[in-house]
Structures are given as C-alpha cells and as structure tokens.
Design an enzyme around this catalytic site. Sequence first.
Site, short mmCIF file in Angstrom:
data_model
loop_
_atom_site.label_atom_id
_atom_site.label_comp_id
_atom_site.label_asym_id
_atom_site.label_seq_id
_atom_site.Cartn_x
_atom_site.Cartn_y
_atom_site.Cartn_z
N LYS A 127 0.80 -1.21 0.00
CA LYS A 127 0.00 0.00 0.00
C LYS A 127 0.85 1.28 0.00
O LYS A 127 2.05 1.24 0.31
CB LYS A 127 -0.93 -0.01 1.21
CG LYS A 127 -1.98 -1.12 1.18
CD LYS A 127 -2.92 -0.98 2.37
CE LYS A 127 -4.04 -1.99 2.32
NZ LYS A 127 -5.00 -1.81 3.43
N ARG A 207 -2.42 -14.55 3.27
CA ARG A 207 -3.13 -13.87 4.35
C ARG A 207 -2.49 -14.18 5.70
O ARG A 207 -2.42 -13.32 6.58
CB ARG A 207 -4.61 -14.26 4.34
CG ARG A 207 -5.36 -13.71 3.13
CD ARG A 207 -6.86 -13.66 3.36
NE ARG A 207 -7.21 -12.72 4.42
CZ ARG A 207 -7.33 -11.40 4.24
NH1 ARG A 207 -7.08 -10.85 3.06
NH2 ARG A 207 -7.68 -10.62 5.25
N ARG A 227 2.17 -7.06 8.59
CA ARG A 227 1.40 -5.94 9.14
C ARG A 227 1.90 -5.53 10.52
O ARG A 227 1.83 -4.35 10.89
CB ARG A 227 -0.09 -6.30 9.17
CG ARG A 227 -0.74 -6.26 7.79
CD ARG A 227 -2.11 -6.88 7.78
NE ARG A 227 -2.82 -6.61 6.53
CZ ARG A 227 -3.92 -7.23 6.16
NH1 ARG A 227 -4.44 -8.17 6.94
NH2 ARG A 227 -4.51 -6.94 5.02
N ASN A 237 -2.09 -0.32 7.01
CA ASN A 237 -1.57 -1.62 7.46
C ASN A 237 -0.62 -2.26 6.45
O ASN A 237 -0.42 -3.47 6.46
CB ASN A 237 -2.71 -2.56 7.82
CG ASN A 237 -3.65 -2.81 6.65
OD1 ASN A 237 -3.50 -2.23 5.58
ND2 ASN A 237 -4.63 -3.68 6.86
N HIS A 240 -2.18 -5.47 1.32
CA HIS A 240 -3.53 -6.01 1.07
C HIS A 240 -3.39 -7.41 0.50
O HIS A 240 -2.45 -7.72 -0.23
CB HIS A 240 -4.28 -5.13 0.07
CG HIS A 240 -5.49 -5.82 -0.53
ND1 HIS A 240 -6.72 -5.82 0.07
CD2 HIS A 240 -5.62 -6.56 -1.67
CE1 HIS A 240 -7.57 -6.52 -0.68
NE2 HIS A 240 -6.93 -6.97 -1.74
#
Length: 283
Positions: A127, A207, A227, A237, A240
């Site tokens: 991000k 994830r 994260r 964070n 993604h």
Amino acid sequence: MGSKKKEIALQVNISTQELWEEMLSSKGLTVVDVYQGWCGPCKPVVSLFQKMRIEAGLDLLHFALAEADCLDVLEKYRGRCEPTFLFYAIKDEALCDEDECFSQEKDNSEDEDVASSEKSCTLAIIKPDAVVHGKADEIIMKIQEAGFDILTNEERTMTEAEMRLFYQHRAGEEAFEKLVHHMSSGPSHLLILTRTEDAEDVVSAWRTFMGPCDPIVARREQPNSLRAQYGTEMPFNAVHGSERQEDASRELALLFPSFKFSEEVPKATLDKSGHEAKTKDED
C-alpha cells in the site's frame, strides 16, 4: 485529416446535435460522460477510461463528454448530481471478429498471461503508506524469502474510481471513503503471487503471512507478520491480500485485465439470503 477526425470522435465535448450524431456513428464502443455545466465532467474516471481504451484498442473504444444542458436528447439527465455514463456500441465488420482477433493479438504479443496453468494465484498490494516510507523493496524481499513466487510486480498509482470499484462491497462502511482516499493517495506495488510448493493454498498462505488486518492486533498476536512490522494503524496496514480465491479472481481481473485464469473460479459461498458471504477482515 483522418487521424484528426478520430481524435475528435474520441475526446470531443459534444455540444451540438451534429456532433452527437457523428458520435453515434462511430464504430466500436463509445462511452459518454454526461455532466452538468455547474460541476463539469467526472475527472477521476478519465484516466481509467483512457487505460481501458489502450487495452481494448483505439478503434474499439471511444470516450466523449456531453453537457446535459446543451442537448435536447439529454434533457432527462439535467439537474442530476450523480455521475451519468451512457454506452453506445456499433459493430465494425472491418475490424476483427468480435473478441477473437483481440485475443489473438494478445496471444501473439509479449507474454502478458503471467500465471502458469498449473498454479493458483492471488493478488498482493504493497500500500501507499509502506511505499512512501521506502519499505517496498524490503517487503518484496521478505515475500520471496517466505516461498512466494512474484509473477508480476507493477508500481502504479490507482485512481479513486478504480478503488471505489475495487472496494464496492465495503461501500456502506464508515471507513470506506478513508480507505479509497488512502489507496489512491500515491504509488502502490501490485503483485501477482503464486507458490512453487503448493503445500498450502496461496491465498491462505499470503493472508497468514500478512497477519491480522489491524496492525495493533498483529503486533500482539503475530509479531513476525508483515502488518505487525510495517503497519501503523487502520487503514495504514502496509499490505492487502485477497480474502478468498474468488476474491482474488475478481481483483486480478479488475487490476490486470490481460490476466487470464486457467482454472475454474470457485463459486462464492452464499449465505441463507442468497448473497455472497463475507468476513469482516477483508483488507
């Protein structure tokens, strides 16, 4: 002279009936942004449409602007405050047979279909908050060290229009506008990930490697996750990841239009009301 006419047909601000009729005669798909004089055209979507035009081909997709107050044919759209887009399509027999030729051109050009037919893929985004702090290369190195293969790494500043579509399933949430603004505030790294060893599903593996959505929770529960190390607070964070395989398929199709899936997209799990079931930790 011919090229000048094509340029006008693509980008003219249609203000007369003559120009409107000329636009309707354009072969291919024409997208018309109907705007109000007091607010002007919808600027955030311009770059998105231009990108789509390049992908589809200059002879297949055109973009035009039309002020509702200038044309009687647009009378019913006057006074509206929401963006309005009209689509007009005329098949051009001189062009390729519908999508067939376009697909062949893609196949014969540089290899844009980056996924192996035997591998499942997922989307990862580094991000803007992580990129602006100079952490992208470090994160990419950790991704590779963790056993992920990076099939594509593209640095791109996404538009608000793209992000509104990307996060449309979260439009009713309080944090939606803040998330859209953040994700379009600067460059991101868009990655297509797979795994050499498919001992674990790549979507779940990514994830898990990212950690909990909230960096504060991540630092408490999974201090070695991305994260926990690079996130600060929501929505900053750092990374993604697609929630599930069907989400990965949708997101990859949106951000990488030339990406082709070799495997069947799994059907989304439906709740009792028939709607797609979602968990809250989707970003």
